[in-house]
Design an enzyme around this catalytic site. Structure first.
Site, mmCIF file in Angstrom:
data_model
loop_
_atom_site.group_PDB
_atom_site.id
_atom_site.type_symbol
_atom_site.label_atom_id
_atom_site.label_comp_id
_atom_site.label_asym_id
_atom_site.label_seq_id
_atom_site.Cartn_x
_atom_site.Cartn_y
_atom_site.Cartn_z
ATOM 1 N N SER A 119 0.855 -1.199 0.000
ATOM 2 C CA SER A 119 0.000 0.000 0.000
ATOM 3 C C SER A 119 0.883 1.238 0.000
ATOM 4 C CB SER A 119 -0.872 0.009 1.264
ATOM 5 O OG SER A 119 -1.609 1.217 1.359
ATOM 6 N N TYR A 168 -2.550 -0.458 10.510
ATOM 7 C CA TYR A 168 -2.599 -0.798 9.071
ATOM 8 C C TYR A 168 -1.267 -0.428 8.413
ATOM 9 C CZ TYR A 168 -4.267 -1.018 4.228
ATOM 10 O OH TYR A 168 -4.415 -1.327 2.882
HETATM 11 P P1 NDP Z 1 -11.844 -5.596 -0.400
HETATM 12 O O1 NDP Z 1 -12.350 -5.467 1.014
HETATM 13 O O2 NDP Z 1 -12.785 -5.355 -1.516
HETATM 14 O O3 NDP Z 1 -11.180 -7.021 -0.604
HETATM 15 C C1 NDP Z 1 -10.486 -7.691 0.401
HETATM 16 C C2 NDP Z 1 -10.442 -9.166 0.061
HETATM 17 O O4 NDP Z 1 -9.703 -9.848 1.086
HETATM 18 C C3 NDP Z 1 -11.825 -9.791 0.001
HETATM 19 O O5 NDP Z 1 -11.897 -10.634 -1.125
HETATM 20 C C4 NDP Z 1 -11.895 -10.624 1.276
HETATM 21 O O6 NDP Z 1 -12.673 -11.781 1.046
HETATM 22 C C5 NDP Z 1 -10.441 -10.990 1.459
HETATM 23 N N1 NDP Z 1 -10.132 -11.381 2.824
HETATM 24 C C6 NDP Z 1 -10.198 -10.626 3.940
HETATM 25 N N2 NDP Z 1 -9.870 -11.371 5.009
HETATM 26 C C7 NDP Z 1 -9.596 -12.622 4.542
HETATM 27 C C8 NDP Z 1 -9.213 -13.831 5.160
HETATM 28 N N3 NDP Z 1 -9.034 -13.926 6.487
HETATM 29 N N4 NDP Z 1 -9.021 -14.933 4.384
HETATM 30 C C9 NDP Z 1 -9.203 -14.847 3.043
HETATM 31 N N5 NDP Z 1 -9.562 -13.728 2.408
HETATM 32 C C10 NDP Z 1 -9.768 -12.635 3.159
HETATM 33 O O7 NDP Z 1 -10.604 -4.593 -0.466
HETATM 34 P P2 NDP Z 1 -9.485 -4.304 -1.580
HETATM 35 O O8 NDP Z 1 -9.766 -5.008 -2.839
HETATM 36 O O9 NDP Z 1 -9.293 -2.851 -1.592
HETATM 37 O O10 NDP Z 1 -8.213 -4.939 -0.867
HETATM 38 C C11 NDP Z 1 -7.303 -5.821 -1.502
HETATM 39 C C12 NDP Z 1 -5.898 -5.530 -1.012
HETATM 40 O O11 NDP Z 1 -5.521 -4.229 -1.452
HETATM 41 C C13 NDP Z 1 -5.745 -5.512 0.506
HETATM 42 O O12 NDP Z 1 -4.528 -6.152 0.856
HETATM 43 C C14 NDP Z 1 -5.669 -4.032 0.835
HETATM 44 O O13 NDP Z 1 -4.979 -3.775 2.027
HETATM 45 C C15 NDP Z 1 -4.943 -3.521 -0.389
HETATM 46 N N6 NDP Z 1 -5.050 -2.083 -0.634
HETATM 47 C C16 NDP Z 1 -6.256 -1.514 -0.909
HETATM 48 C C17 NDP Z 1 -6.345 -0.148 -1.072
HETATM 49 C C18 NDP Z 1 -7.645 0.551 -1.318
HETATM 50 O O14 NDP Z 1 -7.683 1.800 -1.274
HETATM 51 N N7 NDP Z 1 -8.743 -0.162 -1.574
HETATM 52 C C19 NDP Z 1 -5.148 0.706 -1.019
HETATM 53 C C20 NDP Z 1 -3.946 -0.006 -0.766
HETATM 54 C C21 NDP Z 1 -3.901 -1.346 -0.575
HETATM 55 P P3 NDP Z 1 -13.676 -12.485 2.077
HETATM 56 O O15 NDP Z 1 -14.235 -11.428 2.965
HETATM 57 O O16 NDP Z 1 -14.682 -13.137 1.180
HETATM 58 O O17 NDP Z 1 -12.820 -13.492 2.793
#
Ligand code: NDP
Length: 243
Positions: free
Chosen positions: A136, A149
């Protein structure tokens, strides 16, 4: 199974946001996929070709490894892992529950390590493979209400760069993909309303966050570069995002 010559790609957190967009981008380029998250139906609803969807929590090392073994039996060795699953629970550090700190540390750090553990030994043994860890901009600089975070994402950057150096002689690539603000569900899980609305208000003030597809295209680009090319780090933010 539709015939494909492309190698297996594993994506964690494929049920929404960046992970789902990345799944669609790799599927459109003909890759077979192992999609992992806890919400199985959301992954299945994408109805992607050559995609095995499994309900796996990234903290469950055994479930992760057995899903990888199942997909490799179908499509051959996992050549690419996108370690994308993550959570962001923003909050005032004087008020935030330590349980929220635990959850971020577990998913964002241990989850990434568990993914690496499931594929790296085989990549090193066959001297080929790519791991993309989603860091990030909060792994490069600090932001109010993001203390833990930021700590986890600085950690992702450090882990990625350290292992990159360690396995570089084995022709395995580790890449840090560090997004800025992206319009996904991520911020919605914060229980601190001020932190949540602050994030959303700033995104609106700059004309909106990036789309998950913007990040997916960058991941695809880095992975499709020849194996001799390691794009070590990509930081990708909205142009108007100032910090
Ligand atoms: P979302 O919340 O849309 O997606 C997060 C994903 O992680 C979901 O598919 C969720 O699936 C999965 N997840 C969460 N916990 C678990 C777990 N314990 N086991 C398996 N899967 C898990 O957010 P983003 O798409 O934005 O996030 C994706 C990545 O990008 C993250 O690492 C985030 O930190 C990073 N990021 C995002 C930014 C933003 O502004 N959006 C900026 C910088 C980085 P489910 O709940 O079905 O398990």
């Amino acid at each position: 199974m539709i015939p494909t010559t492309k190698p297996l790609v594993i994506i964690t957190g494929a049920s929404s946001g960046i992970g789902a967009a990345t799944a669609r981008a790799f599927a459109a380029s003909g890759y077979p996929l192992l999609l992992l998250a806890r919400r199985l139906s959301d992954m299945q609803a994408m109805n992607l070709p050559n995609a095995i969807c499994r309900k796996v929590d990234v903290l469950d090392r055994d479930a992760l490894k057995s899903a990888v073994a199942e997909a490799e039996a179908e499509y051959g060795p996992a050549e690419i892992l996108i370690n994308n699953a993550g959570i962001m629970l923003n909050g005032d550090p004087t008020k935030q529950s330590p349980e929220e700190w635990d959850r971020m540390i577990d998913v964002n750090l241990k989850g990434v390590m568990n993914g690496i553990h499931a594929v790296l030994p085989a990549m090193v043994a066959r001297e080929s493979g790519t791991i993309v860890n989603i860091g990030s901009i909060a792994g490069r600089k600090t932001f109010d209400a993001h203390s833990v975070y930021c700590g986890t994402k600085f950690g992702v950057h450090a882990i990625t760069e350290t292992i990159r150096e360690e396995v570089s002689q084995k022709n395995v690539r580790l890449i840090t993909l560090a997004p800025g603000m992206v319009a996904t569900e991520l911020v919605s899980h914060s229980t601190d309303d001020a932190a949540k609305t602050g994030w959303l208000a700033y995104a609106e003030s700059i004309g909106g966050a990036l789309l998950p597809e913007d990040i997916a295209e960058a991941i695809l680009y880095a992975c499709q570069a020849p194996q001799r090319v390691c794009i070590r780090e990509i930081v990708i933010c909205p142009t108007r995002q100032q910090p």
